[in-house]
Design an enzyme around this catalytic site. Structure first.
Site, PDB file in Angstrom:
ATOM      1  N   TYR A 148      -8.385  -5.544  -7.645  1.00  0.00           N
ATOM      2  CA  TYR A 148      -7.919  -4.304  -7.027  1.00  0.00           C
ATOM      3  C   TYR A 148      -7.970  -3.148  -8.031  1.00  0.00           C
ATOM      4  CZ  TYR A 148      -4.719  -1.179  -4.458  1.00  0.00           C
ATOM      5  OH  TYR A 148      -4.153  -0.119  -3.789  1.00  0.00           O
ATOM      6  N   GLU A 150      -9.461  -2.819 -11.060  1.00  0.00           N
ATOM      7  CA  GLU A 150     -10.791  -2.449 -11.569  1.00  0.00           C
ATOM      8  C   GLU A 150     -11.691  -1.956 -10.431  1.00  0.00           C
ATOM      9  OE1 GLU A 150     -11.010  -1.868 -14.507  1.00  0.00           O
ATOM     10  OE2 GLU A 150     -10.610  -3.525 -15.860  1.00  0.00           O
ATOM     11  N   VAL A 191       9.431  -3.289  -0.509  1.00  0.00           N
ATOM     12  CA  VAL A 191      10.298  -2.628   0.475  1.00  0.00           C
ATOM     13  C   VAL A 191      10.371  -3.455   1.762  1.00  0.00           C
ATOM     14  CG1 VAL A 191      10.608  -0.575   1.900  1.00  0.00           C
ATOM     15  CG2 VAL A 191       9.943  -0.324  -0.487  1.00  0.00           C
ATOM     16  N   PHE A 194      12.314  -6.871   1.088  1.00  0.00           N
ATOM     17  CA  PHE A 194      13.769  -6.743   0.952  1.00  0.00           C
ATOM     18  C   PHE A 194      14.414  -6.429   2.304  1.00  0.00           C
ATOM     19  CE2 PHE A 194      14.066  -5.554  -3.893  1.00  0.00           C
ATOM     20  CZ  PHE A 194      13.569  -6.820  -4.202  1.00  0.00           C
TER      21      PHE A 194
HETATM   22  P1  NAD Z   1      -3.259  -1.405   4.618  1.00  0.00           P
HETATM   23  O1  NAD Z   1      -3.656  -2.769   4.180  1.00  0.00           O
HETATM   24  O2  NAD Z   1      -2.169  -1.281   5.623  1.00  0.00           O
HETATM   25  O3  NAD Z   1      -4.509  -0.602   5.154  1.00  0.00           O
HETATM   26  C1  NAD Z   1      -5.815  -0.827   4.717  1.00  0.00           C
HETATM   27  C2  NAD Z   1      -6.722  -0.779   5.929  1.00  0.00           C
HETATM   28  O4  NAD Z   1      -8.082  -0.958   5.487  1.00  0.00           O
HETATM   29  C3  NAD Z   1      -6.432  -1.897   6.936  1.00  0.00           C
HETATM   30  O5  NAD Z   1      -6.369  -1.367   8.226  1.00  0.00           O
HETATM   31  C4  NAD Z   1      -7.596  -2.850   6.754  1.00  0.00           C
HETATM   32  O6  NAD Z   1      -7.890  -3.600   7.919  1.00  0.00           O
HETATM   33  C5  NAD Z   1      -8.705  -1.891   6.358  1.00  0.00           C
HETATM   34  N1  NAD Z   1      -9.788  -2.540   5.608  1.00  0.00           N
HETATM   35  C6  NAD Z   1      -9.679  -3.368   4.543  1.00  0.00           C
HETATM   36  N2  NAD Z   1     -10.907  -3.746   4.125  1.00  0.00           N
HETATM   37  C7  NAD Z   1     -11.793  -3.135   4.952  1.00  0.00           C
HETATM   38  C8  NAD Z   1     -13.212  -3.131   5.039  1.00  0.00           C
HETATM   39  N3  NAD Z   1     -13.966  -3.840   4.188  1.00  0.00           N
HETATM   40  N4  NAD Z   1     -13.814  -2.399   6.019  1.00  0.00           N
HETATM   41  C9  NAD Z   1     -13.054  -1.686   6.898  1.00  0.00           C
HETATM   42  N5  NAD Z   1     -11.707  -1.659   6.866  1.00  0.00           N
HETATM   43  C10 NAD Z   1     -11.092  -2.371   5.900  1.00  0.00           C
HETATM   44  O7  NAD Z   1      -2.883  -0.602   3.290  1.00  0.00           O
HETATM   45  P2  NAD Z   1      -2.273   0.853   3.098  1.00  0.00           P
HETATM   46  O8  NAD Z   1      -0.987   0.691   2.390  1.00  0.00           O
HETATM   47  O9  NAD Z   1      -2.328   1.630   4.351  1.00  0.00           O
HETATM   48  O10 NAD Z   1      -3.307   1.473   2.056  1.00  0.00           O
HETATM   49  C11 NAD Z   1      -4.337   2.364   2.439  1.00  0.00           C
HETATM   50  C12 NAD Z   1      -5.087   2.823   1.206  1.00  0.00           C
HETATM   51  O11 NAD Z   1      -4.205   3.475   0.306  1.00  0.00           O
HETATM   52  C13 NAD Z   1      -5.733   1.672   0.438  1.00  0.00           C
HETATM   53  O12 NAD Z   1      -7.002   2.088  -0.024  1.00  0.00           O
HETATM   54  C14 NAD Z   1      -4.803   1.455  -0.722  1.00  0.00           C
HETATM   55  O13 NAD Z   1      -5.469   0.932  -1.843  1.00  0.00           O
HETATM   56  C15 NAD Z   1      -4.269   2.868  -0.970  1.00  0.00           C
HETATM   57  N6  NAD Z   1      -2.948   2.836  -1.600  1.00  0.00           N
HETATM   58  C16 NAD Z   1      -1.827   2.505  -0.892  1.00  0.00           C
HETATM   59  C17 NAD Z   1      -0.600   2.471  -1.529  1.00  0.00           C
HETATM   60  C18 NAD Z   1       0.674   2.132  -0.802  1.00  0.00           C
HETATM   61  O14 NAD Z   1       1.742   2.110  -1.419  1.00  0.00           O
HETATM   62  N7  NAD Z   1       0.666   1.896   0.487  1.00  0.00           N
HETATM   63  C19 NAD Z   1      -0.519   2.762  -2.904  1.00  0.00           C
HETATM   64  C20 NAD Z   1      -1.680   3.063  -3.591  1.00  0.00           C
HETATM   65  C21 NAD Z   1      -2.893   3.119  -2.935  1.00  0.00           C
HETATM   66  N1  UDP Z   2       9.082  -7.525  -6.031  1.00  0.00           N
HETATM   67  C1  UDP Z   2      10.253  -8.253  -6.020  1.00  0.00           C
HETATM   68  N2  UDP Z   2      10.513  -9.013  -4.915  1.00  0.00           N
HETATM   69  C2  UDP Z   2       9.680  -9.092  -3.845  1.00  0.00           C
HETATM   70  C3  UDP Z   2       8.486  -8.329  -3.864  1.00  0.00           C
HETATM   71  C4  UDP Z   2       8.218  -7.564  -4.987  1.00  0.00           C
HETATM   72  O1  UDP Z   2      11.049  -8.220  -6.954  1.00  0.00           O
HETATM   73  O2  UDP Z   2      10.022  -9.818  -2.886  1.00  0.00           O
HETATM   74  C5  UDP Z   2       8.786  -6.673  -7.204  1.00  0.00           C
HETATM   75  C6  UDP Z   2       7.410  -6.878  -7.824  1.00  0.00           C
HETATM   76  O3  UDP Z   2       7.431  -7.914  -8.789  1.00  0.00           O
HETATM   77  C7  UDP Z   2       7.149  -5.522  -8.458  1.00  0.00           C
HETATM   78  C8  UDP Z   2       7.852  -4.541  -7.511  1.00  0.00           C
HETATM   79  O4  UDP Z   2       8.785  -5.332  -6.763  1.00  0.00           O
HETATM   80  O5  UDP Z   2       7.754  -5.442  -9.714  1.00  0.00           O
HETATM   81  C9  UDP Z   2       6.903  -3.831  -6.550  1.00  0.00           C
HETATM   82  O6  UDP Z   2       6.091  -4.814  -5.934  1.00  0.00           O
HETATM   83  P1  UDP Z   2       5.044  -4.488  -4.786  1.00  0.00           P
HETATM   84  O7  UDP Z   2       4.305  -5.755  -4.520  1.00  0.00           O
HETATM   85  O8  UDP Z   2       5.733  -3.821  -3.660  1.00  0.00           O
HETATM   86  O9  UDP Z   2       4.086  -3.382  -5.397  1.00  0.00           O
HETATM   87  P2  UDP Z   2       3.367  -3.157  -6.815  1.00  0.00           P
HETATM   88  O10 UDP Z   2       3.721  -4.246  -7.771  1.00  0.00           O
HETATM   89  O11 UDP Z   2       1.930  -3.136  -6.480  1.00  0.00           O
HETATM   90  O12 UDP Z   2       3.915  -1.861  -7.247  1.00  0.00           O
END
Ligand code: NAD
Ligand code: UDP
Length: 316
Positions: A148, A150, A191, A194
């Protein structure tokens, strides 16, 4: 005179962020082409949009080329939760790299702006705190999060090379942890985990000692930031941090969720996953200055809406 509706492609439009973005675009009068292969997204997230005359669903995997016409592209397709992106790491990397090449090729043919949903994971386990955009990060290239991290770093490289080489109008958003209704019920993110554990009265799983930190942004604030970034002039490429700078320990998040749900679940400690970043907080000075944006939803208000969503889901 009324502005002409724009046709906007949202890849990953059936996911958590993509479905909220689609709602917002439809609400402002745009047409949305939602491109998704339902790898982690669901029809339930967009069920209310399926009959809308300005919404169209295209089932497609972005690792294959696609030919559409549009005025702008938000490229969100990629699994985002650790258990999802680690399920098939090769596909995750392909989605970031091949997917970005296909979407950038499409944007180049159409000569339209394209926004990349990058991530705070490009900073890895950061030694600079809070993270500013000029920090290059501390990423393990061979660990279980690397597909993810890289992949997203390579995608940023591709976006900037298309910009330099082809003059493409790119917008690279580095998204920090975002939460809200429509988070996947089984995505294992903190989130949703929890809240579900608290509502079901089962133990809250705290990984490590819970002293690691994160900063949580409510989804509506994030969507506003996407729109503001897309609306900038062509010279605004990013990268630009988008997130909420209010940092907290994961233990205090657990305690807040317990209090807001009135749950009596106990907290149990589990091993910290490999390469789990110890601290994370965005420096959002650039977003404030260039987008005139900062998040406005308080954590407790956002959590209350998210809790209500999961309560409804569980009772259904
Ligand atoms: P999500 O998993 O809910 O949404 C991702 C969507 O992409 C899904 O609907 C999935 O079916 C679709 N998808 C995955 N691979 C695909 C492919 N090969 N072709 C077409 N569709 C594909 O995740 P999200 O939280 O909504 O994240 C959306 C974007 O934001 C992602 O690129 C993620 O890396 C980025 N992002 C999200 C967060 C966060 O906290 N939610 C943080 C950092 C970055
Ligand atoms: N985490 C936790 N309990 C859980 C799920 C996640 O303590 O049931 C911790 C996890 O180890 C990380 C933080 O919560 O330190 C955020 O995790 P998440 O998977 O939501 O996102 P990311 O690590 O990608 O920020």
């Amino acid at each position: 005179m009324k502005a002409l509706a724009k046709r906007i492609i949202v890849t990953g439009g059936a996911g958590f962020l993509g479905s909220h973005l689609s709602d917002r675009l439809i609400a402002q009068g745009d047409e949305v082409l939602c491109v998704d292969n339902f790898y982690t997204g669901t029809k339930a997230n967009i069920a209310h949009l399926l009959q809308h005359p300005r919404f169209e669903l295209i089932r497609h995997d972005v690792t294959f080329p696609l030919y559409l016409e549009a005025d702008a592209i938000y490229h969100l397709a990629c699994p985002a939760a650790p258990i999802h992106y680690q399920h098939d790491p090769v596909q995750t990397l392909k989605t970031s790299v091949h997917g970005s090449i296909n979407i950038l090729g499409l944007a180049k043919r159409l000569n339209v702006p394209v926004l990349q949903a990058s991530t705070s994971e490009v900073y890895g386990n950061p030694v600079v705190h809070p993270q500013t955009e000029d920090y290059w990060g501390n990423v393990n290239p061979i660990g279980i999060r690397s597909c993810y991290d890289e992949g997203k770093r390579a995608a940023e490289t591709l976006f900037f090379d298309y910009h330099r080489q082809h003059g493409l109008n790119i917008k690279v958003a580095r998204i920090f942890n975002t939460y809200g209704p429509r988070m996947h019920i089984n995505d294992g993110r903190v989130v949703s985990n929890f809240i579900l554990q608290a509502l079901e009265g089962v133990p809250i799983t705290l990984y490590g000692d819970g002293a690691q930190t994160r900063s949580f942004c409510y989804v509506d604030d994030m969507v506003e930031a996407f729109l503001a970034l897309m609306a900038t002039e062509a010279h605004e490429t990013g990268p630009i941090n988008l997130g909420n700078p209010a940092e907290m320990t994961i233990k205090s998040l657990a305690e807040t969720v317990l209090r807001l749900t009135g749950s009596s679940s106990e907290i149990v400690f589990k091993p910290l996953p490999q390469d789990d970043p110890q601290q994370r907080r965005p420096d959002i000075s650039r977003a404030k200055e260039r987008l005139d944006w900062s998040p406005s939803t308080e954590l407790e208000a956002g959590l209350a809406r998210t809790i209500a969503y999961f309560q409804e889901l569980l009772s259904a």
